[in-house]
Design an enzyme around this catalytic site. Structure first.
Site, mmCIF file in Angstrom:
data_model
loop_
_atom_site.group_PDB
_atom_site.id
_atom_site.type_symbol
_atom_site.label_atom_id
_atom_site.label_comp_id
_atom_site.label_asym_id
_atom_site.label_seq_id
_atom_site.Cartn_x
_atom_site.Cartn_y
_atom_site.Cartn_z
ATOM 1 N N LYS A 1 0.585 -1.355 0.412
ATOM 2 C CA LYS A 1 0.021 0.383 -0.210
ATOM 3 C C LYS A 1 0.688 1.167 0.329
ATOM 4 O O LYS A 1 0.539 2.160 -0.649
ATOM 5 C CB LYS A 1 -0.941 0.009 0.939
ATOM 6 C CG LYS A 1 -1.941 -0.901 1.066
ATOM 7 C CD LYS A 1 -3.021 -0.924 1.754
ATOM 8 C CE LYS A 1 -4.609 -1.631 1.851
ATOM 9 N NZ LYS A 1 -5.470 -1.467 2.677
ATOM 10 N N LYS B 1 -4.563 -9.836 -5.914
ATOM 11 C CA LYS B 1 -5.699 -9.498 -5.407
ATOM 12 C C LYS B 1 -6.862 -8.750 -5.765
ATOM 13 O O LYS B 1 -6.372 -7.526 -5.565
ATOM 14 C CB LYS B 1 -5.404 -10.124 -3.870
ATOM 15 C CG LYS B 1 -5.440 -8.894 -2.634
ATOM 16 C CD LYS B 1 -5.940 -9.372 -1.678
ATOM 17 C CE LYS B 1 -5.545 -7.344 -0.459
ATOM 18 N NZ LYS B 1 -7.117 -7.880 0.101
ATOM 19 N N LYS C 1 -11.309 -3.992 -3.155
ATOM 20 C CA LYS C 1 -12.385 -2.909 -3.220
ATOM 21 C C LYS C 1 -11.525 -2.026 -3.479
ATOM 22 O O LYS C 1 -12.207 -0.790 -4.247
ATOM 23 C CB LYS C 1 -13.309 -2.750 -2.026
ATOM 24 C CG LYS C 1 -12.119 -1.995 -0.985
ATOM 25 C CD LYS C 1 -13.596 -2.283 0.000
ATOM 26 C CE LYS C 1 -13.602 -3.355 1.469
ATOM 27 N NZ LYS C 1 -11.614 -3.004 1.966
#
Ligand code: ATP
Ligand code: LTN
Length: 327
Positions: A111, A192, A195
């Site tokens: 991230k 993966k 969202k």
């Protein structure tokens, strides 16, 4: 009866990955265990969120919990930020977490990579997650594969605290499903399904309309072959679609292979889309009812009230053992 706890971030629209990897198992577990499920809004703000969007997404996740089958009479459903003890124990555990442990976390690396500036909360996120779990003497934590490393750290922190200050925390175990623990992106089977991916074509949102679902599945990447074969090494894209099919139906990957033998990807993708639509339609209908009924407010208030009772006691014990003067 085991104590079960898990959380989902209101960081975007919930995806089929969240459902298959986590939520579906929450629903099954409420029948047998003492369950708590949280909307982890304090975790969602570790990346920037628009206030109006955060509020809407938090309510949406709560409504989806109920729409997917969580029953407030059986499971405790609440917002993380409604129970202050999460932030409080989060801080106490942050002081006991080593920099090296946090630097190793792959979610942080993923991230933060390529970002110009990264909030410190993204780095200390796992200590807050440990607090979520340890506050309630949790035995089992149902999560997708990506959370395994955070659970390891939680176990280490529980052990460290117990050793330093005396037996205080239950050391929790992760519960990771055998099929569907890592649903991959529809546009790239090496990542993966997530969202917060800016490309909406990479995921199926639980609230996507049937037509959008059909379109996304028909556009999902596959290799240039035509064999519907479950072979994650050599055919990662098709294997991902088979895993989704399997998780949405009662069929094993082998049964799915047999059903589409010699037919190519077309009929397989078409049926897969209908499986997903059939799974999501009742959830979407119930979602609309829950949002319209106004019942969420009560469910979340009761959930937070129940959670606070346990959480306050844990924090008191922890502070006493660490040497704080109690109020
Ligand atoms: P974000 O993209 O904002 O990081 P996310 O989609 O990864 O969010 P989380 O809220 O972090 O979702 O995860 C909620 C639960 O869903 C966790 O238990 C996580 O392991 C599981 N989960 C998330 N994505 C997947 C996936 N692609 N496959 C299986 N399980 C998943
Ligand atoms: N880190 C998790 C969300 C999460 C969680 C938790 C899961 C926060 N607190 C406690 C289980 C238990 C994620 O990103 N999926």
């Amino acid at each position: 009866m085991k104590r079960v706890l898990s959380g989902i971030q209101p960081s975007g629209q919930l995806t089929l990955g969240n459902y298959i990897g986590a939520m579906k198992h929450f629903v099954a577990m409420q029948e047998e265990h003492d369950c708590s499920f949280m909307i982890v809004d304090l975790h969602a703000i570790t990346v920037p969120q628009e206030p109006a969007a955060l509020r809407e997404q938090s309510e949406s996740v709560a409504a989806l919990f109920v729409a997917a089958g969580l029953d407030p009479a059986k499971a405790n459903i609440f917002m993380q930020s409604h129970v202050r003890e999460h932030a409080e124990l989060g801080w106490l555990l942050t002081t006991m977490t080593y920099m090296g442990e946090l630097e190793r976390m792959t979610q942080f690396k993923d991230k933060s990579s390529g970002k110009e500036s990264v909030g410190a909360g993204l780095f200390t996120y796992p200590s807050l997650m440990a607090a979520d779990i340890l506050l309630y003497q949790t035995d089992l934590v149902p999560v997708g594969e990506d959370q395994k490393q955070h659970l390891e750290l939680t176990r280490d922190l529980a052990g460290r605290f117990n050793q330093r200050y005396g037996e205080t925390f239950t050391v929790p175990q992760p519960l990771i499903p055998k099929v569907g623990a890592r649903v991959m992106s529809l546009d790239d089977a090496s990542k993966k399904m997530s969202k917060s991916n800016p490309n909406a074509g990479s995921y199926i949102a639980l609230l996507d309309s049937p037509d959008v679902i059909r379109k996304k599945i028909s556009r999902a990447v596959t290799d240039s072959g035509r064999e519907v074969k479950f072979d994650p090494q050599n055919k990662p894209e098709v294997s991902n679609l088979i895993a989704i099919y399997s998780a949405c139906s009662a069929l094993t990957p082998q049964e799915i292979e047999a059903r589409y033998e010699g037919q190519g990807y077309g009929p397989f993708k078409k049926d897969l889309a209908e499986q997903v639509v059939a799974l999501l339609e009742p959830i979407q209908a119930r979602y609309q009812e829950v949002r319209a009924s106004g019942e969420l407010r009560r469910i979340l208030a009761d959930g937070a009230e129940n959670a606070r009772q346990v959480a306050a006691q844990t924090v008191r014990t922890v502070k006493e053992r660490m040497g704080f003067v109690l109020d």
